[in-house]
Enzyme design. Structure first.
Site, PDB file in Angstrom:
ATOM      1  N   ARG A  12       0.827  -1.215   0.000  1.00 39.84           N
ATOM      2  CA  ARG A  12       0.000   0.000   0.000  1.00 39.84           C
ATOM      3  C   ARG A  12       0.861   1.265   0.000  1.00 39.84           C
ATOM      4  NH1 ARG A  12      -2.685  -3.396   3.621  1.00 39.84           N
ATOM      5  NH2 ARG A  12      -1.793  -2.329   5.397  1.00 39.84           N
ATOM      6  N   CYS A  13       2.168   1.115   0.064  1.00 40.03           N
ATOM      7  CA  CYS A  13       3.075   2.263   0.134  1.00 40.03           C
ATOM      8  C   CYS A  13       3.728   2.495  -1.228  1.00 40.03           C
ATOM      9  CB  CYS A  13       4.142   1.986   1.192  1.00 40.03           C
ATOM     10  SG  CYS A  13       5.505   3.151   1.191  1.00 40.03           S
ATOM     11  N   SER A  14       3.617   3.701  -1.751  1.00 36.83           N
ATOM     12  CA  SER A  14       4.177   3.995  -3.073  1.00 36.83           C
ATOM     13  C   SER A  14       5.702   3.868  -3.083  1.00 36.83           C
ATOM     14  CB  SER A  14       3.749   5.387  -3.544  1.00 36.83           C
ATOM     15  OG  SER A  14       4.249   6.378  -2.670  1.00 36.83           O
ATOM     16  N   ARG A  96       9.269   1.857   5.829  1.00 40.03           N
ATOM     17  CA  ARG A  96       9.270   1.041   4.618  1.00 40.03           C
ATOM     18  C   ARG A  96       9.702   1.867   3.441  1.00 40.03           C
ATOM     19  NH1 ARG A  96       3.612   2.095   6.174  1.00 40.03           N
ATOM     20  NH2 ARG A  96       2.875   3.618   4.682  1.00 40.03           N
TER      21      ARG A  96
END
Length: 118
Positions: A12-14, A96
């Site tokens: 979910r993290c670009s 992350r």
């Protein structure tokens, strides 16, 4: 012999998706660890922290996250082990992405940190 990168990843993290894409484009063997599904153990986190070579586990934590403040993790008296235990109990606190290659690791913010390892 080709290197294998272990990527602590949140889809979910670009930034995390960009790191995975970078490794794939370069054809680098990657072991993806979806750390929110399978939380790293305290020992794994100690290992990552050692490989990062930083002064504090806060370098691998989401220090701007509301949970960080709610848990009082900004207390300067907390030990490295206290912080690593908090990440083990609440994996959302882990920054992350983190790439681990051999005896080195880097937080992929910015992505150039991971490129420097390659």
């Amino acid at each position: 012999m080709s290197k294998i990168v272990i990527l602590y990843h949140n889809n979910r993290c670009s930034k995390s998706r960009a790191a995975l894409a970078l490794l794939q484009v370069r054809g680098i063997k990657t072991q993806v660890v979806n750390y929110l599904d399978v939380a790293p153990t305290f020992e794994e986190l100690q290992n990552i922290f050692t490989k990062l070579g930083t002064d504090s586990p806060r370098s691998m934590m989401r220090v701007k996250d509301s949970l960080y403040r709610e848990l009082g993790l900004d207390n300067a008296e907390l030990s490295d082990d206290d912080l690593l235990k908090a990440i083990a109990e609440h994996p959302t606190l882990l920054e992350r992405p983190i790439a681990v290659i051999g005896d080195k690791a880097a937080v992929g913010r910015p992505l150039e940190n991971i490129e420097a390892l390659l």
